[in-house]
Motif scaffolding. Sequence first.
Motif, mmCIF file in Angstrom:
data_model
loop_
_atom_site.group_PDB
_atom_site.id
_atom_site.type_symbol
_atom_site.label_atom_id
_atom_site.label_comp_id
_atom_site.label_asym_id
_atom_site.label_seq_id
_atom_site.Cartn_x
_atom_site.Cartn_y
_atom_site.Cartn_z
ATOM 1 N N GLY A 53 0.654 -1.257 0.048
ATOM 2 C CA GLY A 53 -0.147 0.174 -0.069
ATOM 3 C C GLY A 53 0.831 1.092 -0.127
ATOM 4 O O GLY A 53 1.607 1.637 0.905
ATOM 5 N N LYS A 54 0.716 2.000 -1.029
ATOM 6 C CA LYS A 54 1.404 3.266 -1.055
ATOM 7 C C LYS A 54 0.485 4.526 -0.618
ATOM 8 O O LYS A 54 -0.369 4.628 -1.250
ATOM 9 C CB LYS A 54 2.000 3.549 -2.607
ATOM 10 N N PHE A 65 -4.596 4.388 0.909
ATOM 11 C CA PHE A 65 -3.513 3.404 0.266
ATOM 12 C C PHE A 65 -3.814 2.839 -0.958
ATOM 13 O O PHE A 65 -4.990 2.371 -1.155
ATOM 14 C CB PHE A 65 -2.981 2.474 1.253
ATOM 15 N N ARG A 66 -3.057 3.093 -1.821
ATOM 16 C CA ARG A 66 -3.310 2.501 -3.226
ATOM 17 C C ARG A 66 -2.225 1.356 -3.249
ATOM 18 O O ARG A 66 -0.929 1.434 -3.039
ATOM 19 C CB ARG A 66 -2.611 3.290 -4.346
ATOM 20 N N GLN A 67 -2.798 0.121 -3.784
ATOM 21 C CA GLN A 67 -2.078 -1.018 -3.833
ATOM 22 C C GLN A 67 -1.171 -0.772 -5.231
ATOM 23 O O GLN A 67 -1.501 -0.494 -6.200
ATOM 24 C CB GLN A 67 -2.822 -2.164 -4.139
ATOM 25 N N GLU A 68 0.164 -1.377 -5.063
ATOM 26 C CA GLU A 68 1.146 -1.210 -5.931
ATOM 27 C C GLU A 68 1.967 -2.490 -5.953
ATOM 28 O O GLU A 68 2.250 -2.952 -4.826
ATOM 29 C CB GLU A 68 2.216 -0.077 -5.970
ATOM 30 N N LYS A 69 2.244 -3.075 -7.312
ATOM 31 C CA LYS A 69 3.284 -4.301 -7.030
ATOM 32 C C LYS A 69 4.585 -3.879 -6.865
ATOM 33 O O LYS A 69 4.887 -3.419 -7.354
ATOM 34 C CB LYS A 69 2.713 -5.110 -8.218
#
Length: 194
Positions: A53-54, A65-69
């Motif tokens: 989570g960014k 939080f935005r999920q990033e790989k």
Amino acid sequence: MMKDFEEKSVKFIIRAKENRKFEEIESFLISSSLKKWGDWEIIKDSKVKLYTGKPIENKRGNLHFRQEKVETKFRLVVIKNEKTNKEFWFLTNEFELTAKEIADYYRKRWDIEVFFRFLKQELNLSHLVSLNKNGIQVMVYMTMIAAMLLLIYKKANNLGYKTAKRRIAMELRDMITAILIIFAGGNPDKVFKT
């Protein structure tokens, strides 16, 4: 933090949340010869990319939080205890060990945590006076020596652990007080009337 460890070539094994989102790159379970030992079974052993989570601040100033790989590849080992039906998820950057070795190393790490909890709670090692390696080793050794003396005192006097701890503290305090009185030129017999 795991990404930093990987970049600095620091090996780690950590416990992960059971619902951690990931993308499986490759499964090692097919080639693994050992899938069960004792009450434990390997559910998953894979090379994965994790989602993280960014933190993003929206227009109103709220944080979400935005999920990033993450592009760094890790190894996910999931084992299950057949008796308790509980799963344990481990993340590591160690690809040379077997899944059983990863689980065993984590268990040994947990034993170290239990040992330090014992030092803190039962022997009152609440903070480190020194932060260098030698100073920490001396403090841990002294605490362990005190623990052994306490156990000897407990056994010699046929006492419970907490009673022995309390009594040895009182006796040491009285003995140190008597020594200080003697050094000051006094008579400890006048202070400690028996």
